[in-house]
Design a protein around this motif. Structure first.
Motif, PDB file in Angstrom:
ATOM      1  N   UNK A  11       0.818  -1.210   0.000  1.00 17.49           N
ATOM      2  CA  UNK A  11       0.000   0.000   0.000  1.00 17.49           C
ATOM      3  C   UNK A  11       0.856   1.265   0.000  1.00 17.49           C
ATOM      4  N   UNK A  12       2.017   1.203   0.609  1.00 17.87           N
ATOM      5  CA  UNK A  12       2.933   2.353   0.572  1.00 17.87           C
ATOM      6  C   UNK A  12       3.436   2.585  -0.843  1.00 17.87           C
ATOM      7  N   UNK A  13       3.860   1.514  -1.496  1.00 18.21           N
ATOM      8  CA  UNK A  13       4.348   1.633  -2.874  1.00 18.21           C
ATOM      9  C   UNK A  13       3.229   2.112  -3.790  1.00 18.21           C
ATOM     10  N   UNK A  14       2.033   1.603  -3.557  1.00 13.24           N
ATOM     11  CA  UNK A  14       0.864   2.035  -4.338  1.00 13.24           C
ATOM     12  C   UNK A  14       0.594   3.523  -4.143  1.00 13.24           C
ATOM     13  N   UNK A  15       0.748   4.013  -2.917  1.00  6.22           N
ATOM     14  CA  UNK A  15       0.520   5.438  -2.645  1.00  6.22           C
ATOM     15  C   UNK A  15       1.491   6.315  -3.424  1.00  6.22           C
ATOM     16  N   UNK A  16       2.735   5.877  -3.540  1.00  7.05           N
ATOM     17  CA  UNK A  16       3.693   6.618  -4.373  1.00  7.05           C
ATOM     18  C   UNK A  16       3.286   6.561  -5.839  1.00  7.05           C
ATOM     19  N   UNK A  17       2.908   5.363  -6.299  1.00  5.11           N
ATOM     20  CA  UNK A  17       2.552   5.179  -7.713  1.00  5.11           C
ATOM     21  C   UNK A  17       1.338   6.012  -8.103  1.00  5.11           C
ATOM     22  N   UNK A  18       0.428   6.237  -7.146  1.00  3.93           N
ATOM     23  CA  UNK A  18      -0.785   7.012  -7.410  1.00  3.93           C
ATOM     24  C   UNK A  18      -0.626   8.479  -7.016  1.00  3.93           C
ATOM     25  N   UNK A  19       0.611   8.894  -6.743  1.00  4.80           N
ATOM     26  CA  UNK A  19       0.943  10.300  -6.439  1.00  4.80           C
ATOM     27  C   UNK A  19       0.273  10.816  -5.166  1.00  4.80           C
ATOM     28  N   UNK A  20      -0.067   9.913  -4.253  1.00  5.74           N
ATOM     29  CA  UNK A  20      -0.551  10.355  -2.949  1.00  5.74           C
ATOM     30  C   UNK A  20       0.596  10.830  -2.067  1.00  5.74           C
ATOM     31  N   UNK A  21       1.788  10.393  -2.399  1.00  2.00           N
ATOM     32  CA  UNK A  21       2.989  10.678  -1.617  1.00  2.00           C
ATOM     33  C   UNK A  21       4.139  11.057  -2.532  1.00  2.00           C
ATOM     34  N   UNK A  22       5.032  11.856  -2.000  1.00  2.00           N
ATOM     35  CA  UNK A  22       6.321  12.033  -2.645  1.00  2.00           C
ATOM     36  C   UNK A  22       7.332  12.492  -1.598  1.00  2.00           C
ATOM     37  N   UNK A  23       8.591  12.312  -1.922  1.00  2.00           N
ATOM     38  CA  UNK A  23       9.660  12.691  -1.002  1.00  2.00           C
ATOM     39  C   UNK A  23      10.505  13.772  -1.648  1.00  2.00           C
ATOM     40  N   UNK A  24      10.740  14.829  -0.899  1.00  2.00           N
ATOM     41  CA  UNK A  24      11.661  15.882  -1.328  1.00  2.00           C
ATOM     42  C   UNK A  24      12.673  16.087  -0.211  1.00  2.00           C
ATOM     43  N   UNK A  25      13.918  15.683  -0.466  1.00  2.00           N
ATOM     44  CA  UNK A  25      14.922  15.738   0.592  1.00  2.00           C
ATOM     45  C   UNK A  25      14.530  14.801   1.716  1.00  2.00           C
ATOM     46  N   UNK A  26      14.402  15.347   2.911  1.00  2.00           N
ATOM     47  CA  UNK A  26      13.958  14.546   4.050  1.00  2.00           C
ATOM     48  C   UNK A  26      12.528  14.868   4.436  1.00  2.00           C
ATOM     49  N   UNK A  27      11.765  15.468   3.506  1.00  2.00           N
ATOM     50  CA  UNK A  27      10.370  15.790   3.768  1.00  2.00           C
ATOM     51  C   UNK A  27       9.466  14.829   3.003  1.00  2.00           C
ATOM     52  N   UNK A  28       8.431  14.362   3.693  1.00  2.00           N
ATOM     53  CA  UNK A  28       7.408  13.516   3.079  1.00  2.00           C
ATOM     54  C   UNK A  28       6.190  14.392   2.844  1.00  2.00           C
ATOM     55  N   UNK A  29       5.732  14.461   1.581  1.00  2.00           N
ATOM     56  CA  UNK A  29       4.661  15.382   1.195  1.00  2.00           C
ATOM     57  C   UNK A  29       3.462  14.619   0.661  1.00  2.00           C
ATOM     58  N   UNK A  30       2.264  15.182   0.860  1.00  2.00           N
ATOM     59  CA  UNK A  30       1.065  14.572   0.282  1.00  2.00           C
ATOM     60  C   UNK A  30       0.852  15.085  -1.132  1.00  2.00           C
ATOM     61  N   UNK A  31      -0.283  14.742  -1.738  1.00  2.00           N
ATOM     62  CA  UNK A  31      -0.536  15.082  -3.135  1.00  2.00           C
ATOM     63  C   UNK A  31      -0.647  16.589  -3.358  1.00  2.00           C
ATOM     64  N   UNK A  32      -0.908  17.353  -2.297  1.00  2.00           N
ATOM     65  CA  UNK A  32      -1.004  18.808  -2.403  1.00  2.00           C
ATOM     66  C   UNK A  32       0.288  19.513  -2.014  1.00  2.00           C
ATOM     67  N   UNK A  33       1.303  18.728  -1.717  1.00  2.00           N
ATOM     68  CA  UNK A  33       2.586  19.303  -1.349  1.00  2.00           C
ATOM     69  C   UNK A  33       2.697  19.668   0.118  1.00  2.00           C
TER      70      UNK A  33
END
Length: 273
Positions: free
Chosen positions: A234-256
């Protein structure tokens, strides 16, 4: 990424492969499978690597940590020299980085070596930890004994970004479950009420490590294990569906927006379990 010390790690890899193949994890491909053991390092790992070579559609990349500057690593471990070990990890990481294509995320599925600063800086490694973001750190059996000693009411499983400091990276996702109620209360009552006696039970359990037979410890582990594979998927799926992304050491949702404790996937995991 895996050291492949046992077949459980291979099962994890195959689970992710199947989820990508069936589309459960959409819009994705597995660029490679990396092992920090090579053929000849260990008989059990050899069997797993041969299996991957024969059956996997993903390229296998291996580079032996045990054979890389072994004298330097042995000296760092013997002298407990953290700076020397850090240098070894960065040198090893430099060689690994030369061999790997770019990916959006890297799943650590039984990787037994701590990443160096350079690996952590340029790759988004995601690792599993059997506790909540604010829960205990360290090996799973130690984490469970800490929960028992503190008498907590719930625990969980999380995935976090890999950093050079073990189990301290920012939480990416998590799920929680109660360790009180009809399956647990009778087991809690079996514990000594005296604080010193409880300390002795915990001490004995820590000596037994993964082989402890204490029923409460076993029950908590059982519930955690049931959630580990689903959380990875489900974590990998969340990345694949753009619910999550990582920028540096920050974890962001689909709205940033920053997710300080990661994305809570308890509802999804409970439905699966």
């Amino acid at each position: 990424f895996s050291t492949f010390i046992d077949t459980a790690a291979l099962d994890l890899v195959k689970t992710v492969q199947d989820a990508v193949k069936t589309g459960e994890i959409p819009n994705s491909e597995i660029s490679f499978i990396f092992s920090n053991r090579e053929l000849g390092d260990d008989p059990t790992t050899d069997n797993i690597l041969h299996s991957l070579i024969r059956q996997s559609t993903s390229p296998l990349i291996s580079f032996s940590a045990a054979r890389f500057e072994p004298d330097m690593r042995k000296k760092a471990k013997k002298e407990k020299d953290d700076l020397f070990m850090k240098e070894w990890r960065n040198r090893f990481g430099e060689e690994v980085l030369k061999r790997l294509p770019h990916t959006d995320i890297d799943l650590l599925l039984g990787d037994m070596y701590i990443w160096g600063d350079n690996m952590c800086a340029v790759r988004n490694g995601i690792n599993l930890h059997p506790a909540l973001p604010d829960g205990p750190k360290g090996e799973w059996y130690k984490a469970i004994w800490e929960l028992i000693q503190k008498g907590v009411k719930e625990t969980g499983v999380m995935m976090h970004k890999v950093t050079p400091e073990l189990d301290r990276g920012p939480a990416v996702t998590s799920c929680r479950f109660p360790i009180r109620g009809y399956q647990f209360d009778a087991l809690w009552r079996q514990l000594p009420q005296d604080e010193e006696e409880l300390k002795q039970v915990v001490k004995q359990g820590l000596l037994e490590k993964e082989k402890t037979q204490h029923p409460l410890h076993i029950k908590i582990r059982e519930h955690g294990l049931a959630r580990e594979f689903p959380l990875i998927i489900q974590t990998t799926k969340a990345f694949a569906e753009s619910q999550l992304r990582i920028e540096g050491n920050s974890v962001l949702d689909c709205e940033g927006k920053s997710l300080r404790t990661g994305l809570d996937l308890t509802r999804q995991i409970d439905e699966i379990v």
